[in-house]
Design an enzyme around this catalytic site. Sequence first.
Site, PDB file in Angstrom:
ATOM      1  NE  ARG A 130      61.840  -4.113  12.702  1.00 26.16           N
ATOM      2  CZ  ARG A 130      60.649  -4.700  12.559  1.00 26.16           C
ATOM      3  NH1 ARG A 130      60.278  -5.637  13.404  1.00 26.16           N
ATOM      4  NH2 ARG A 130      59.854  -4.365  11.565  1.00 26.16           N
ATOM      5  CG  HIS A 158      61.159 -11.185  12.829  1.00 23.39           C
ATOM      6  ND1 HIS A 158      62.025 -10.149  12.599  1.00 23.39           N
ATOM      7  CD2 HIS A 158      59.927 -10.617  12.848  1.00 23.39           C
ATOM      8  CE1 HIS A 158      61.369  -9.014  12.480  1.00 23.39           C
ATOM      9  NE2 HIS A 158      60.072  -9.277  12.634  1.00 23.39           N
TER      10      HIS A 158
HETATM   11  P1  NAP Z   1      52.864   2.035  16.606  1.00 16.63           P
HETATM   12  O1  NAP Z   1      51.388   1.873  16.530  1.00 16.63           O
HETATM   13  O2  NAP Z   1      53.528   3.027  15.731  1.00 16.63           O
HETATM   14  O3  NAP Z   1      53.222   2.344  18.133  1.00 16.63           O
HETATM   15  C1  NAP Z   1      54.484   2.777  18.550  1.00 16.63           C
HETATM   16  C2  NAP Z   1      54.444   3.153  20.016  1.00 16.63           C
HETATM   17  O4  NAP Z   1      55.775   3.448  20.458  1.00 16.63           O
HETATM   18  C3  NAP Z   1      53.604   4.412  20.278  1.00 16.63           C
HETATM   19  O5  NAP Z   1      52.920   4.271  21.490  1.00 16.63           O
HETATM   20  C4  NAP Z   1      54.670   5.503  20.393  1.00 16.63           C
HETATM   21  O6  NAP Z   1      54.302   6.591  21.217  1.00 16.63           O
HETATM   22  C5  NAP Z   1      55.788   4.725  21.056  1.00 16.63           C
HETATM   23  N1  NAP Z   1      57.068   5.402  20.830  1.00 16.63           N
HETATM   24  C6  NAP Z   1      57.682   5.658  19.659  1.00 16.63           C
HETATM   25  N2  NAP Z   1      58.847   6.310  19.864  1.00 16.63           N
HETATM   26  C7  NAP Z   1      58.958   6.494  21.195  1.00 16.63           C
HETATM   27  C8  NAP Z   1      59.909   7.114  22.029  1.00 16.63           C
HETATM   28  N3  NAP Z   1      61.017   7.707  21.536  1.00 16.63           N
HETATM   29  N4  NAP Z   1      59.694   7.123  23.371  1.00 16.63           N
HETATM   30  C9  NAP Z   1      58.571   6.557  23.877  1.00 16.63           C
HETATM   31  N5  NAP Z   1      57.617   5.938  23.139  1.00 16.63           N
HETATM   32  C10 NAP Z   1      57.809   5.914  21.814  1.00 16.63           C
HETATM   33  O7  NAP Z   1      53.586   0.632  16.315  1.00 16.63           O
HETATM   34  P2  NAP Z   1      52.966  -0.841  16.449  1.00 16.63           P
HETATM   35  O8  NAP Z   1      52.090  -1.145  15.311  1.00 16.63           O
HETATM   36  O9  NAP Z   1      52.420  -1.008  17.821  1.00 16.63           O
HETATM   37  O10 NAP Z   1      54.304  -1.715  16.279  1.00 16.63           O
HETATM   38  C11 NAP Z   1      55.415  -1.539  17.134  1.00 16.63           C
HETATM   39  C12 NAP Z   1      56.641  -2.240  16.584  1.00 16.63           C
HETATM   40  O11 NAP Z   1      56.502  -3.658  16.719  1.00 16.63           O
HETATM   41  C13 NAP Z   1      56.892  -2.067  15.093  1.00 16.63           C
HETATM   42  O12 NAP Z   1      57.524  -0.826  14.817  1.00 16.63           O
HETATM   43  C14 NAP Z   1      57.774  -3.252  14.756  1.00 16.63           C
HETATM   44  O13 NAP Z   1      59.135  -2.914  14.874  1.00 16.63           O
HETATM   45  C15 NAP Z   1      57.408  -4.277  15.825  1.00 16.63           C
HETATM   46  N6  NAP Z   1      56.771  -5.475  15.247  1.00 16.63           N
HETATM   47  C16 NAP Z   1      57.390  -6.682  15.384  1.00 16.63           C
HETATM   48  C17 NAP Z   1      56.790  -7.815  14.866  1.00 16.63           C
HETATM   49  C18 NAP Z   1      57.413  -9.171  15.026  1.00 16.63           C
HETATM   50  O14 NAP Z   1      56.939 -10.145  14.415  1.00 16.63           O
HETATM   51  N7  NAP Z   1      58.426  -9.316  15.840  1.00 16.63           N
HETATM   52  C19 NAP Z   1      55.554  -7.712  14.212  1.00 16.63           C
HETATM   53  C20 NAP Z   1      54.961  -6.472  14.107  1.00 16.63           C
HETATM   54  C21 NAP Z   1      55.575  -5.346  14.632  1.00 16.63           C
HETATM   55  P3  NAP Z   1      53.069   7.556  20.824  1.00 16.63           P
HETATM   56  O15 NAP Z   1      51.840   6.725  21.150  1.00 16.63           O
HETATM   57  O16 NAP Z   1      53.204   8.719  21.703  1.00 16.63           O
HETATM   58  O17 NAP Z   1      53.201   7.860  19.361  1.00 16.63           O
HETATM   59  C1  GLV Z   2      57.299  -7.259  11.521  1.00 11.41           C
HETATM   60  O1  GLV Z   2      58.347  -7.331  12.086  1.00 11.41           O
HETATM   61  C2  GLV Z   2      56.578  -6.051  11.303  1.00 11.41           C
HETATM   62  O2  GLV Z   2      57.136  -4.971  11.530  1.00 11.41           O
HETATM   63  O3  GLV Z   2      55.413  -6.135  10.894  1.00 11.41           O
END
Ligand code: NAP
Ligand code: GLV
Length: 313
Positions: A228, A276
């Site tokens: 983000r 994005h």
């Molecule tokens: P997720 O499965 O919820 O994983 C989040 C990770 O971040 C987990 O490992 C979590 O730790 C860690 N985390 C959260 N808060 C933290 C903190 N304060 N300190 C250290 N580690 C922390 O999320 P995801 O599905 O992988 O997606 C991640 C992010 O990618 C989304 O939230 C979104 O913003 C972004 N995204 C972007 C796009 C794009 O097109 N640009 C697309 C999809 C997603 P734990 O394992 O200990 O819980």
């Molecule tokens: C895209 O940014 C998502 O959070 O899936």
Amino acid sequence: MKILFYMPHADAAAWLNDFARALPEADLREWQPGDTAPADFAVVWRPPREMLAGRDDLRAIFNLGAGVDAILALEHAQPGTLPRNAQLIRLEDTGMAPQMAEYVAHAVLRYLRRFDEYQTLQNERRWQVLEPHPRETFTVGVLGLGVLGTHVAQAVAAFGVPVRGYSRSPRQIDGIQTFAGEAQFDAFLDGVKVLVNLLPHTPDTGDVLNARTFARLARGAYLINVARGGHLVEQDLLDALASGQLTAATLDVFREEPLPPDHPFWREPRITITPHVSALTLRAESVAQVAQKITALARGDTVGGVVNMERGY
Ligand code: NAP
Ligand code: GLV
């Protein structure tokens, strides 16, 4: 069961058609301003406040993305907006993990093999061989080891570079050196050559990509932000590029999207910008996952991907 759908800029008819095929017994409708008729489930992306406020009949809100920050921002701006008893459920992978791995691997390899610099040389019609980066110190650090971060870390490790990962709670992943919690943040950062951000945007993680963070990385490091825009202190990135602490950055997300035409990032040749798109929401995969979870919830089962409202992800 009644299902409300809202996804701006999407082909709503195609989504509703796919949902109708996956859930033939459901009564589906696209939400329109003023619609306060009852609903059991909402399937949304970046909904307006008025769509969700006061809807205490909702059992679950399905977010058509991985990041739920936009929905939680509605609640932070006006506490009590989100229905009290509805679970908030995010997409889990649904084809985003391979897209994210492609995007990040492409950016890492571009920097490792110095293709960014060869492009500049080509533009100047200069035939020049550059000293390769040593692979063994081209350490990639992935912030966030969730659904996407874990997949990305493993994909990048396949290229033989050292890979580290950072999460809130301890994780064990084959081939990845893992770090957890604030106490290990500096050890995670020290000497990293490519910092990849895949954290959710929460009150704990906002502005994490800042001057202090950049200063701990290896001199001349690279930044890849695919999470983000609110994670990045924009002026700190420009300053780190100007000082040489960072060599280049690839950014897919921004504080303001679309990135305004007069934003300084457009004029900085060391910043690569994409709109994005690093991991798009795929309709077929998303409909299948959401429909399967709605069916499970209707049966009284529990499902994965439920957001912890305290942690914000
Ligand atoms: P997720 O499965 O919820 O994983 C989040 C990770 O971040 C987990 O490992 C979590 O730790 C860690 N985390 C959260 N808060 C933290 C903190 N304060 N300190 C250290 N580690 C922390 O999320 P995801 O599905 O992988 O997606 C991640 C992010 O990618 C989304 O939230 C979104 O913003 C972004 N995204 C972007 C796009 C794009 O097109 N640009 C697309 C999809 C997603 P734990 O394992 O200990 O819980
Ligand atoms: C895209 O940014 C998502 O959070 O899936």
